[in-house]
Write an enzyme that holds these catalytic residues in place. Structure first.
Site, short mmCIF file in Angstrom:
data_model
loop_
_atom_site.label_atom_id
_atom_site.label_comp_id
_atom_site.label_asym_id
_atom_site.label_seq_id
_atom_site.Cartn_x
_atom_site.Cartn_y
_atom_site.Cartn_z
N ALA A 40 47.80 -34.18 112.24
CA ALA A 40 48.58 -34.08 113.47
C ALA A 40 47.86 -33.10 114.38
CB ALA A 40 49.98 -33.60 113.17
N THR A 41 48.07 -33.23 115.69
CA THR A 41 47.27 -32.40 116.58
C THR A 41 48.09 -31.45 117.44
OG1 THR A 41 47.09 -34.36 117.95
CG2 THR A 41 45.21 -33.82 116.60
N THR A 42 48.24 -31.69 118.73
CA THR A 42 48.61 -30.61 119.63
C THR A 42 50.13 -30.44 119.79
OG1 THR A 42 46.59 -31.13 120.82
CG2 THR A 42 48.16 -29.68 121.91
N LYS A 77 56.17 -34.63 115.63
CA LYS A 77 55.60 -33.32 115.31
C LYS A 77 56.55 -32.16 115.58
CE LYS A 77 51.05 -35.12 116.53
NZ LYS A 77 49.85 -34.97 117.38
N ALA A 88 41.63 -36.13 119.95
CA ALA A 88 42.63 -36.17 118.88
C ALA A 88 44.05 -35.98 119.39
CB ALA A 88 42.32 -35.09 117.83
#
Length: 262
Positions: free
Chosen positions: A42-44, A75, A217
Site C-alpha cells: 500500500a502506498t500514500t 488504507k 505507486a
C-alpha cells in the site's frame, strides 16, 4: 470451548497481543526470504489536523513490484470510535496489524472498563510496529499513521512512526508511503494552522493527486471506474468516512480548478 486460565505471573491482562503470545496464536512468518515483486504494498496516506479534530486520507492503489495489484484497496480504517489508522507498507501485515489493533483497543476497554487514552493507543500501535521489525527486515515493513480526538485535551492529535516503532507526534500534518514527500509538500505549503474540516478534505484530495502525478505507486482519481481516495474525519462526534459521492464531487471541482489554472 474452555476458557484459558492464567496464573497471576503470566496473566496478560488487558494486552490482547500479549494474550495471543501467551496462547501461541501469533503468526509465524519463518525465516524464508521473500521476493519483493510478490509482496503487495500500500502506498500514500496523509493526516491533517483541523480546528476540531483530524482528517485522514489514502489513495486506492496497491502495487507488487512494477505492477498495479489492486486499484481500490482501503488504507484508512477506524481504530475505535474516536481514532483511526492509515496504512502504508506491506499490505498483508498492515491489515493484520489494523485488525489486531482494533481488537486490542476493544479488549482493553472490556477488561479495564474504560477506553485507553489517545496517548496509550498511540503507544500500543508503536509496540505493534516494533514487534513487526523482524518481518520488516524481510521486506514486510509497515509504517502507519495514527490519529484521533483526544477527549482529555479536547483536540485532534496525529502520530507518525518509523519502521522500528519510533513514535512521533506531528503538530499539523503527517504523511507516509512512497508518495509522502510530494503529498506532504503540498500540505505544508497550504496548511495555515487553522483549517476547517471542509478545507482539510480538499487539501488531502489535492495532495494525493499531486503525489500520484509524481509517484507511480500512488493512484490518482479514476473517474472511469469511479475510484477516489478514502477520506475520513475524526472529531468529538467520532470517526466518520466521507461518502464516495462527495469525494467525487470535490475531486471534480479540484481538477476543474487545476485545469483552469494551468
Amino acid at each position: 470451548m474452555t476458557l484459558p486460565f492464567f496464573t497471576p505471573s503470566d496473566d496478560p491482562g488487558p494486552d490482547f497481543v500479549g494474550l495471543l503470545r501467551t496462547l501461541k496464536r501469533q503468526p509465524d512468518l519463518g525465516d524464508a526470504a521473500l521476493d519483493p515483486a510478490q509482496i503487495t504494498h500500500a502506498t500514500t496516506v496523509v493526516a491533517i489536523r483541523i480546528d476540531d479534530g483530524v482528517v485522514m486520507a489514502g489513495d486506492r492503489r496497491a502495487t507488487s513490484g512494477h505492477l498495479i495489484s489492486h486499484r481500490n484497496i482501503e488504507k484508512v480504517f477506524p481504530a475505535d470510535g474516536l481514532s483511526g489508522v492509515a496504512i502504508a507498507g506491506a499490505a498483508g501485515p498492515a491489515m493484520e496489524m489494523v485488525r489486531l489493533f482494533q481488537l486490542q483497543l476493544e479488549h482493553y476497554e472490556k477488561v479495564e472498563g474504560n477506553p485507553l487514552s489517545l496517548e496509550g493507543k498511540a503507544n500500543q500501535l508503536s509496540q505493534m510496529v516494533r514487534n513487526n521489525l523482524p518481518a520488516a527486515m524481510q521486506g514486510l515493513g509497515v509504517v502507519p499513521l495514527f490519529a484521533g480526538y483526544d477527549v482529555q485535551e479536547e483536540k485532534g492529535r496525529l502520530f507518525q512512526y518509523d519502521i522500528t516503532g519510533g513514535r512521533y507526534e506531528e503538530r499539523n500534518y503527517g504523511a507516509s508511503g512512497s508518495g509522502s514527500l510530494h503529498a506532504g509538500t503540498v500540505i505544508k505549503l497550504r496548511h495555515n494552522g487553522n483549517l476547517k474540516q471542509s478545507e482539510a478534505i480538499d487539501l488531502a484530495i489535492e495532495s494525493l493527486f499531486h503525489a500520484a502525478d509524481e509517484d507511480s505507486a500512488t493512484g490518482g482519481p479514476d473517474p472511469v471506474r469511479g475510484i477516489y481516495p478514502v477520506v475520513a474525519a475524526i472529531t468529538k462526534d467520532g470517526f466518520a468516512r466521507v461518502p464516495d459521492a462527495e469525494i467525487a464531487t470535490r475531486t471534480g471541482a479540484i481538477l476543474d480548478n487545476l485545469i483552469g489554472g494551468a
